[in-house]
Design a protein around this motif. Structure first.
Motif, short mmCIF file in Angstrom:
data_model
loop_
_atom_site.label_atom_id
_atom_site.label_comp_id
_atom_site.label_asym_id
_atom_site.label_seq_id
_atom_site.Cartn_x
_atom_site.Cartn_y
_atom_site.Cartn_z
N ARG A 1 -6.25 4.48 2.16
CA ARG A 1 -7.41 3.69 1.76
C ARG A 1 -7.53 3.72 0.24
O ARG A 1 -7.66 4.79 -0.36
CB ARG A 1 -8.67 4.27 2.41
CG ARG A 1 -9.91 3.53 2.02
CD ARG A 1 -11.10 4.09 2.71
NE ARG A 1 -12.28 3.33 2.34
CZ ARG A 1 -13.39 3.34 3.04
NH1 ARG A 1 -13.46 4.03 4.15
NH2 ARG A 1 -14.42 2.65 2.63
N ASP A 2 -7.51 2.55 -0.37
CA ASP A 2 -7.64 2.45 -1.82
C ASP A 2 -9.10 2.72 -2.19
O ASP A 2 -10.00 1.97 -1.80
CB ASP A 2 -7.22 1.05 -2.28
CG ASP A 2 -7.11 0.93 -3.79
OD1 ASP A 2 -7.70 1.75 -4.52
OD2 ASP A 2 -6.42 0.00 -4.24
N GLU B 1 1.33 2.72 -5.91
CA GLU B 1 1.22 1.27 -6.07
C GLU B 1 0.11 0.71 -5.19
O GLU B 1 -0.01 1.04 -4.02
CB GLU B 1 2.54 0.59 -5.72
CG GLU B 1 2.40 -0.91 -5.76
CD GLU B 1 3.71 -1.66 -5.87
OE1 GLU B 1 3.67 -2.86 -5.62
OE2 GLU B 1 4.73 -1.05 -6.22
N ASN B 2 -0.69 -0.18 -5.80
CA ASN B 2 -1.78 -0.82 -5.06
C ASN B 2 -1.59 -2.32 -4.91
O ASN B 2 -2.51 -3.01 -4.50
CB ASN B 2 -3.13 -0.53 -5.72
CG ASN B 2 -3.25 -1.12 -7.11
OD1 ASN B 2 -2.29 -1.68 -7.64
ND2 ASN B 2 -4.41 -0.99 -7.70
N GLN C 1 2.58 1.23 1.10
CA GLN C 1 1.77 2.15 1.90
C GLN C 1 2.44 2.46 3.23
O GLN C 1 2.52 3.63 3.64
CB GLN C 1 0.38 1.57 2.12
CG GLN C 1 -0.41 1.40 0.84
CD GLN C 1 -1.70 0.66 1.06
OE1 GLN C 1 -2.33 0.80 2.10
NE2 GLN C 1 -2.12 -0.11 0.08
N GLY C 2 2.93 1.45 3.91
CA GLY C 2 3.62 1.67 5.18
C GLY C 2 4.86 2.51 5.02
O GLY C 2 5.14 3.40 5.83
N ASP C 3 5.62 2.25 3.96
CA ASP C 3 6.83 3.03 3.70
C ASP C 3 6.49 4.50 3.44
O ASP C 3 7.18 5.40 3.93
CB ASP C 3 7.60 2.46 2.51
CG ASP C 3 8.31 1.16 2.85
OD1 ASP C 3 8.55 0.87 4.03
OD2 ASP C 3 8.63 0.41 1.89
N GLY D 1 -3.18 2.71 -8.03
CA GLY D 1 -4.48 2.87 -7.42
C GLY D 1 -4.60 4.30 -6.92
O GLY D 1 -3.61 4.99 -6.70
N LEU D 2 -5.84 4.74 -6.72
CA LEU D 2 -6.13 6.05 -6.15
C LEU D 2 -6.40 5.85 -4.66
O LEU D 2 -7.29 5.07 -4.29
CB LEU D 2 -7.33 6.68 -6.85
CG LEU D 2 -7.79 8.04 -6.32
CD1 LEU D 2 -6.71 9.10 -6.50
CD2 LEU D 2 -9.09 8.45 -7.01
#
Length: 138
Positions: free
Chosen positions: A18-19, A53-54, A60-62, A116-117
Motif C-alpha cells: 500500500r502506497d 517504485e511507485n 509490486q507484484g514482482d 514511494g513509501l
C-alpha cells in the motif's frame, strides 16, 4: 530544531503493498518543517516498510512473488502460532525492514521521481497496521 510525531493506522486486505506516500507527505506539509529528517517506523513484526517504485504496478507484484519464493509457507517452521503464514511473514519483515529515514528538503520528502513509501502486509488476512512518524527539523 522542532520535533513532530504522529501515528497512522492503515487497514490492509491481506498480502500487498500500500502506497502511503501521500498521507505521510500531507502530514509533513502541515508541520511547516522545510529542512529535516523524517523517520517512518512500522510497529509490527509481520508487516514492513519499503521505498520502491511507485509508477509501474508490476513492480509490486514482482516484489511480493520474490518474497514468497524466499519465505514460502510450509510445515518446515517451528513457529506457527498464528497459522502457516506466521513465520514467513516474520521472515519477510526481517528481509524488508521496519523503518526508513527520509530527508526533508524544501518542505518535501526527498524521494526520487519514481519512489514511494509502501506499507507491506505479509499476513494472509486483513489487519490494522500502525506506522509511527517522527520528524526533526526547522
Amino acid at each position: 530544531m522542532r520535533h513532530h510525531a504522529t501515528t497512522f493506522a492503515f487497514d490492509t486486505e491481506g498480502p500487498g503493498m500500500r502506497d502511503i506516500t501521500a498521507p505521510v507527505a500531507d502530514w509533513l506539509a502541515g508541520t511547516g518543517v522545510t529542512t529535516g529528517l523524517l523517520t517512518a517506523f512500522c510497529r509490527h513484526t509481520s508487516a514492513s516498510l519499503l521505498i520502491n517504485e511507485n509508477a509501474a504496478r508490476a513492480v509490486q507484484g514482482d516484489i511480493l512473488r520474490w518474497l514468497d519464493r524466499l519465505a514460502p509457507q510450509g510445515a518446515h517452521y517451528d513457529h506457527d502460532d498464528e497459522g502457516p503464514d506466521d513465520m514467513p511473514a516474520h521472515l519477510k519483515t526481517a528481509l524488508t525492514g521496519a523503518s526508513h529515514a527520509i530527508p526533508v528538503i524544501e518542505g518535501r520528502l526527498a524521494l526520487g521521481t519514481w519512489q514511494g513509501l509502501f506499507l507491506v502486509e505479509h499476513r494472509a488476512r486483513p489487519h490494522r497496521r500502525h506506522v509511527a512518524l517522527h520528524l526533526a527539523g526547522d
